[in-house]
Design a protein around this motif. Structure first.
Motif, PDB file in Angstrom:
ATOM      1  N   ASN A  56       9.201  17.114   2.095  1.00  0.00           N
ATOM      2  CA  ASN A  56       8.753  15.975   2.474  1.00  0.00           C
ATOM      3  C   ASN A  56       8.358  14.989   1.149  1.00  0.00           C
ATOM      4  OD1 ASN A  56       7.254  14.457   3.680  1.00  0.00           O
ATOM      5  ND2 ASN A  56       5.465  15.237   4.294  1.00  0.00           N
ATOM      6  N   ILE A  57       8.157  16.138  -0.330  1.00  0.00           N
ATOM      7  CA  ILE A  57       7.448  15.939  -1.234  1.00  0.00           C
ATOM      8  C   ILE A  57       9.185  15.069  -1.699  1.00  0.00           C
ATOM      9  CG2 ILE A  57       7.031  15.795  -3.559  1.00  0.00           C
ATOM     10  CD1 ILE A  57       5.291  17.613  -3.329  1.00  0.00           C
ATOM     11  N   SER A  58      10.233  15.313  -1.362  1.00  0.00           N
ATOM     12  CA  SER A  58      11.775  15.021  -1.494  1.00  0.00           C
ATOM     13  C   SER A  58      11.865  14.108  -1.030  1.00  0.00           C
ATOM     14  CB  SER A  58      12.771  16.296  -1.368  1.00  0.00           C
ATOM     15  OG  SER A  58      13.461  15.794  -1.776  1.00  0.00           O
ATOM     16  N   THR A  59      11.317  13.886   0.320  1.00  0.00           N
ATOM     17  CA  THR A  59      11.393  12.156   0.952  1.00  0.00           C
ATOM     18  C   THR A  59      10.870  10.869   0.464  1.00  0.00           C
ATOM     19  OG1 THR A  59      11.966  13.645   3.222  1.00  0.00           O
ATOM     20  CG2 THR A  59      11.794  11.631   3.028  1.00  0.00           C
ATOM     21  N   HIS A  60       9.901  11.316   0.167  1.00  0.00           N
ATOM     22  CA  HIS A  60       8.813  10.169  -0.638  1.00  0.00           C
ATOM     23  C   HIS A  60       9.166  10.041  -1.907  1.00  0.00           C
ATOM     24  CE1 HIS A  60       5.714  11.503   2.317  1.00  0.00           C
ATOM     25  NE2 HIS A  60       4.942  10.565   1.894  1.00  0.00           N
ATOM     26  N   ILE A  61       9.510  10.673  -2.864  1.00  0.00           N
ATOM     27  CA  ILE A  61      10.170  10.607  -3.916  1.00  0.00           C
ATOM     28  C   ILE A  61      11.873   9.431  -3.762  1.00  0.00           C
ATOM     29  CG2 ILE A  61      11.304  11.118  -6.334  1.00  0.00           C
ATOM     30  CD1 ILE A  61       8.463  11.094  -5.412  1.00  0.00           C
ATOM     31  N   SER A  62      12.736  10.034  -2.887  1.00  0.00           N
ATOM     32  CA  SER A  62      13.779   9.586  -2.674  1.00  0.00           C
ATOM     33  C   SER A  62      13.545   7.954  -2.150  1.00  0.00           C
ATOM     34  CB  SER A  62      14.515  10.099  -1.597  1.00  0.00           C
ATOM     35  OG  SER A  62      14.838  11.923  -2.330  1.00  0.00           O
ATOM     36  N   GLY A  63      12.654   8.339  -1.035  1.00  0.00           N
ATOM     37  CA  GLY A  63      11.639   6.488  -1.150  1.00  0.00           C
ATOM     38  C   GLY A  63      11.732   5.549  -1.952  1.00  0.00           C
ATOM     39  N   LEU A  64      10.595   6.341  -2.679  1.00  0.00           N
ATOM     40  CA  LEU A  64      10.294   5.472  -3.788  1.00  0.00           C
ATOM     41  C   LEU A  64      11.425   4.506  -4.852  1.00  0.00           C
ATOM     42  CD1 LEU A  64       8.279   4.566  -5.721  1.00  0.00           C
ATOM     43  CD2 LEU A  64       8.047   6.390  -6.719  1.00  0.00           C
ATOM     44  N   GLU A  65      12.273   5.704  -4.725  1.00  0.00           N
ATOM     45  CA  GLU A  65      13.764   5.644  -5.484  1.00  0.00           C
ATOM     46  C   GLU A  65      14.154   4.438  -4.435  1.00  0.00           C
ATOM     47  OE1 GLU A  65      14.755   9.749  -8.468  1.00  0.00           O
ATOM     48  OE2 GLU A  65      15.429   9.282  -5.951  1.00  0.00           O
ATOM     49  N   ASP A  89       0.552  -0.937  -0.035  1.00  0.00           N
ATOM     50  CA  ASP A  89       0.211  -0.194  -0.253  1.00  0.00           C
ATOM     51  C   ASP A  89       0.434   1.358  -0.190  1.00  0.00           C
ATOM     52  OD1 ASP A  89      -2.179  -0.903   0.024  1.00  0.00           O
ATOM     53  OD2 ASP A  89      -2.616  -1.646   2.270  1.00  0.00           O
ATOM     54  N   MET A  90       1.898   0.919   0.406  1.00  0.00           N
ATOM     55  CA  MET A  90       3.230   2.646   0.365  1.00  0.00           C
ATOM     56  C   MET A  90       3.555   2.078  -0.607  1.00  0.00           C
ATOM     57  SD  MET A  90       4.010   4.869   2.276  1.00  0.00           S
ATOM     58  CE  MET A  90       3.913   4.801   3.975  1.00  0.00           C
ATOM     59  N   ASP A  91       3.934   1.787  -1.460  1.00  0.00           N
ATOM     60  CA  ASP A  91       4.282   1.664  -2.687  1.00  0.00           C
ATOM     61  C   ASP A  91       3.025   2.056  -3.474  1.00  0.00           C
ATOM     62  OD1 ASP A  91       6.773   0.457  -1.874  1.00  0.00           O
ATOM     63  OD2 ASP A  91       5.475  -1.761  -2.561  1.00  0.00           O
ATOM     64  N   LEU A  92       2.169   2.021  -3.710  1.00  0.00           N
ATOM     65  CA  LEU A  92       0.520   2.470  -4.497  1.00  0.00           C
ATOM     66  C   LEU A  92       0.634   3.903  -4.231  1.00  0.00           C
ATOM     67  CD1 LEU A  92      -1.953  -0.008  -4.323  1.00  0.00           C
ATOM     68  CD2 LEU A  92      -0.310   0.677  -6.291  1.00  0.00           C
ATOM     69  N   ARG A  93       0.795   5.061  -2.947  1.00  0.00           N
ATOM     70  CA  ARG A  93       1.328   6.087  -2.453  1.00  0.00           C
ATOM     71  C   ARG A  93       2.339   6.661  -2.923  1.00  0.00           C
ATOM     72  NH1 ARG A  93       2.722   8.942   2.355  1.00  0.00           N
ATOM     73  NH2 ARG A  93       1.508  10.649   2.719  1.00  0.00           N
ATOM     74  N   LEU A  94       3.205   6.180  -2.293  1.00  0.00           N
ATOM     75  CA  LEU A  94       4.638   6.910  -3.161  1.00  0.00           C
ATOM     76  C   LEU A  94       5.173   7.041  -4.462  1.00  0.00           C
ATOM     77  CD1 LEU A  94       6.953   4.918  -1.141  1.00  0.00           C
ATOM     78  CD2 LEU A  94       6.733   7.233  -1.358  1.00  0.00           C
ATOM     79  N   LEU A  95       3.612   6.129  -5.632  1.00  0.00           N
ATOM     80  CA  LEU A  95       3.741   6.221  -6.762  1.00  0.00           C
ATOM     81  C   LEU A  95       2.328   7.308  -7.302  1.00  0.00           C
ATOM     82  CD1 LEU A  95       3.717   2.041  -8.221  1.00  0.00           C
ATOM     83  CD2 LEU A  95       4.985   3.701  -8.936  1.00  0.00           C
ATOM     84  N   ARG A  96       1.789   7.289  -6.773  1.00  0.00           N
ATOM     85  CA  ARG A  96       0.544   8.084  -6.609  1.00  0.00           C
ATOM     86  C   ARG A  96       1.082   9.739  -6.167  1.00  0.00           C
ATOM     87  NH1 ARG A  96      -4.276   6.598  -8.122  1.00  0.00           N
ATOM     88  NH2 ARG A  96      -5.213   4.281  -7.521  1.00  0.00           N
ATOM     89  N   ILE A  97       2.315   9.984  -4.906  1.00  0.00           N
ATOM     90  CA  ILE A  97       2.658  11.164  -5.483  1.00  0.00           C
ATOM     91  C   ILE A  97       3.608  11.219  -6.215  1.00  0.00           C
ATOM     92  CG2 ILE A  97       4.632  12.194  -3.898  1.00  0.00           C
ATOM     93  CD1 ILE A  97       3.070  10.712  -1.355  1.00  0.00           C
ATOM     94  N   PHE A  98       4.660  10.670  -6.804  1.00  0.00           N
ATOM     95  CA  PHE A  98       5.315  10.394  -7.949  1.00  0.00           C
ATOM     96  C   PHE A  98       4.011  10.706  -9.579  1.00  0.00           C
ATOM     97  CE2 PHE A  98       7.333   8.231 -11.823  1.00  0.00           C
ATOM     98  CZ  PHE A  98       8.323   9.052 -12.547  1.00  0.00           C
ATOM     99  N   SER A  99       3.286  10.367  -9.719  1.00  0.00           N
ATOM    100  CA  SER A  99       2.820  10.883 -10.648  1.00  0.00           C
ATOM    101  C   SER A  99       2.219  11.983 -10.359  1.00  0.00           C
ATOM    102  CB  SER A  99       1.589   9.977 -10.730  1.00  0.00           C
ATOM    103  OG  SER A  99       1.682   8.494 -10.680  1.00  0.00           O
TER     104      SER A  99
END
Length: 298
Positions: free
Chosen positions: A38-47, A7-17
């Protein structure tokens, strides 16, 4: 390395989109209600989860990497599949559930033949747990929003049919020529065709290219992309403009505007419902379309 999708991956992907849609971290702050850090932290986490960089950000601006572009495309397919599953699951419940996104042309609430309010009332009589989102925009923007999947449907008059959209005519709207009380022609009993053509006009930036007008403006120093913008130019007394008669009625009654040769110099535009041919429709969308058709007798 991403071995399963959480579920966290889906959230990160939606933030990325959303970041990609907005064109960068700064522009996405309001959309996501997050700080840039905060956005940068989420994108870094997805990467980190994926094991590679998705975008370049810094002084050079925001730019997707090649892998970021492919992840964006894959996530779009994934979200589409999730939405289709949700709609199918909701349809089986026998109760309309979810969100419905509707786009409309501006200033049609006073048009008697536009029974949008009656269709909404009919729809809300159904057994549902729905949330209706209504947006008002220019015809071109409405078409793009339906194509992009931001809207389930839209109603307006459109310049030309696009191959990916289905068009259902619903109602027509009468358009006439108007001038404001400060315009030189306001006190002229019966202005000639030459006087009308010689006047400065505010023209529509959203009319079909093949629309035949009663009077073709020879001079136009202003362009409008919404009806309200046309009204401003007319009320200023600087321009003549084409407006719907129902929309101009309050200014006619107050003496702020005058219709020029209303018996002869007018035309009609066709308003249509558009949907995307390739996008699956939920039961709620189909139900609302049925209500629109019923109210407009089509």
């Amino acid at each position: 390395m991403l071995r399963n999708v959480t579920d966290m991956d889906l959230r990160l992907l939606r933030i990325f989109s959303t970041v990609v849609k907005c064109g960068g971290f700064t522009a996405a702050q309001a959309e996501l209600n997050m700080s840039q850090s905060n956005i940068s932290t989420h994108i870094s986490g997805l990467e980190k989860r994926l094991g590679y960089r998705l975008c370049e950000r810094g002084k050079g601006g925001f730019r997707l990497t090649e892998k970021g572009q492919r992840i964006l495309q894959a996530s779009s397919v994934l979200f589409g599949a999730v939405d289709a599953f949700r709609d199918e699951a909701q349809d089986l419940s026998g109760r309309l559930v979810g969100d419905l996104y509707l786009g409309l042309a501006d200033n049609i609430a006073t048009l008697p033949t536009a029974r949008i309010d009656a269709a909404i009332a009919r729809f809300y009589q159904r057994a549902h747990d729905m949330h209706l989102h209504i947006f008002v925009n220019s015809p071109t923007e409405l078409e793009l929003a339906v194509i992009d999947g931001q809207l389930d449907m839209a109603i307006s008059y459109f310049s030309r049919p696009l191959p990916t959209l289905a068009y259902q005519p619903l109602y027509t709207e009468a358009i006439g020529i108007f001038c404001g009380d400060q315009h030189p022609l306001f006190e002229v009993d019966s202005p000639s065709l030459e006087q009308l053509q010689a006047s400065d006009w505010i023209t529509h930036g959203f009319l079909p290219a093949n629309q035949v007008l009663p009077v073709t403006p020879q001079r136009a120093s202003a362009t409008a992309h919404h009806m309200e913008a046309v009204a401003h130019g007319v009320l200023a007394g600087t321009h003549l403009g084409y407006l719907p008669g129902h929309y101009a009625r309050p200014w006619l009654e107050s003496g702020k505007m005058r219709a020029l040769h209303p018996e002869t110099l007018h035309y009609a535009v066709q308003h249509s419902l558009i949907t995307h041919i390739g996008h699956p429709q939920s039961e709620a969308v189909r139900a609302f379309i049925d209500d629109l058709r019923a109210e407009h007798h089509v």
